[in-house]
Design an enzyme around this catalytic site. Structure first.
Site, PDB file in Angstrom:
ATOM      1  N   ARG A   1     -33.147   5.837  18.603  1.00  0.00           N
ATOM      2  CA  ARG A   1     -31.490   4.424  18.268  1.00  0.00           C
ATOM      3  C   ARG A   1     -31.243   3.237  19.057  1.00  0.00           C
ATOM      4  O   ARG A   1     -29.693   3.410  19.577  1.00  0.00           O
ATOM      5  CB  ARG A   1     -31.094   5.933  19.135  1.00  0.00           C
TER       6      ARG A   1
ATOM      7  N   SER B   1     -22.478  10.632  15.092  1.00  0.00           N
ATOM      8  CA  SER B   1     -22.720  10.882  15.833  1.00  0.00           C
ATOM      9  C   SER B   1     -22.657   9.777  17.302  1.00  0.00           C
ATOM     10  O   SER B   1     -22.654   8.918  17.637  1.00  0.00           O
ATOM     11  CB  SER B   1     -24.189  11.165  16.810  1.00  0.00           C
TER      12      SER B   1
ATOM     13  N   GLU C   1     -24.086   6.157  21.154  1.00  0.00           N
ATOM     14  CA  GLU C   1     -24.555   5.584  20.361  1.00  0.00           C
ATOM     15  C   GLU C   1     -23.928   4.552  19.339  1.00  0.00           C
ATOM     16  O   GLU C   1     -24.273   3.742  19.133  1.00  0.00           O
ATOM     17  CB  GLU C   1     -24.515   6.775  19.504  1.00  0.00           C
TER      18      GLU C   1
END
Length: 292
Positions: free
Chosen positions: A165, A215, A285
């Site tokens: 990520r 997320s 994130e």
């Protein structure tokens, strides 16, 4: 201001539909550039006139500010061309990831079926190294084309720093405009089954009926962020209209009129509570945007 020569221009643009949280904010101008060449020309114009700008895809992983932006939002949604030749796929960054995945599958090419349900654009996926368990957008990447210092340059996969990520694009001003992938031959029906299965999982496990930006936190090593948040009893916890989803605790939903401040305050509260109990600092994130 002669912005319309670079693409479609919207003045005093509402950005509510340009971020998937649905935060009600706006920008003095929004320009939907219609080619890479015009993007470069617009950046030169912005530089020459000392203007502010921010590049936005579908806004599926960002938290925009509540305050208005006194500058130009550059939308890449019209940069959405796709070329498939044998097993080589080249696409511009504004293409919707699910559209790209579906086109690739229809050509019996494998590699994107696992990414089909991820919201947003190809550019956004490459920016944040989007993925699902055991599969990432960079798996089949050959090279990316970016605009850097108002010039188009090519970066081979080996030249790009990326990890879970994360990519180096989060720390520089490169604008991703195109990418080329080498895919494997696959069976269309088998891949469509995988897409269907993943879509059902998402429908059952994610709050897709509410505005959200995917997320919120990265999964810590050997842990799941959603499980940690659930374990500290924060499912359903709200700040204003921002709420930790009852369906999946690593999602924050907008129950109606959530502000950027609501979402950011809720994020901080969740991080504090998880740290208090587990001594784990949940890493964001999503991207908190600051116009300044």
């Amino acid at each position: 201001m002669m912005l319309n020569k670079f693409g479609e221009v919207i003045e005093n643009a509402s950005l509510e539909h340009y971020n998937t949280y649905g935060i009600k904010t706006n920008s003095k101008y929004l320009v939907k550039v219609d080619s890479i060449e015009n993007l470069i020309l617009l950046l030169k114009y912005i530089d020459n006139n000392n203007l502010k700008y921010y590049v936005l895809g579908k806004g599926s992983n960002v938290i925009l500010p509540d305050v208005s932006f006194n500058g130009i939002i550059i939308s890449l949604e019209k940069l959405n061309s796709l070329e498939i030749k044998d097993n080589i796929v080249s696409a511009e960054s504004g293409i919707i990831l699910s559209v790209l995945a579906n086109k690739v599958i229809q050509n019996n090419l494998s590699g994107f079926e696992y990414l089909a349900g991820i919201p947003g654009t190809l550019g956004g996926a490459l920016y944040g190294n989007a993925g699902v368990k055991n599969h990432e957008i960079y798996d089949n990447l050959e090279y990316i084309e970016v605009v850097r210092n108002k010039k188009l340059i090519k970066l081979n996969k080996d030249d790009i720093k990326f990890s879970y990520r994360y990519t180096e694009f989060k720390n520089n001003n490169d604008i991703i405009v195109k990418a080329t992938f080498i895919l494997n031959n696959g069976n269309k029906d088998e891949m469509l089954d995988i897409v269907k299965e993943n879509r059902l999982k998402r429908l059952n496990n994610q709050p897709l009926e509410f505005k959200n930006a995917g997320s919120v936190f990265k999964n810590p090593e050997n842990e799941y962020a959603g499980k940690l948040i659930e374990n500290v009893g924060l499912k359903g916890y709200s700040v204003g209209d921002a709420c930790v989803s009852n369906k999946h605790a690593n999602f924050i939903i907008n129950k109606g009129n959530a502000t950027s401040r609501d979402i950011k305050d809720l994020i901080k509260y969740v991080q504090d509570k998880v740290y208090e109990k587990y001594n784990i600092k949940l890493e964001l994130e999503q991207i908190i945007v600051d116009w300044n």
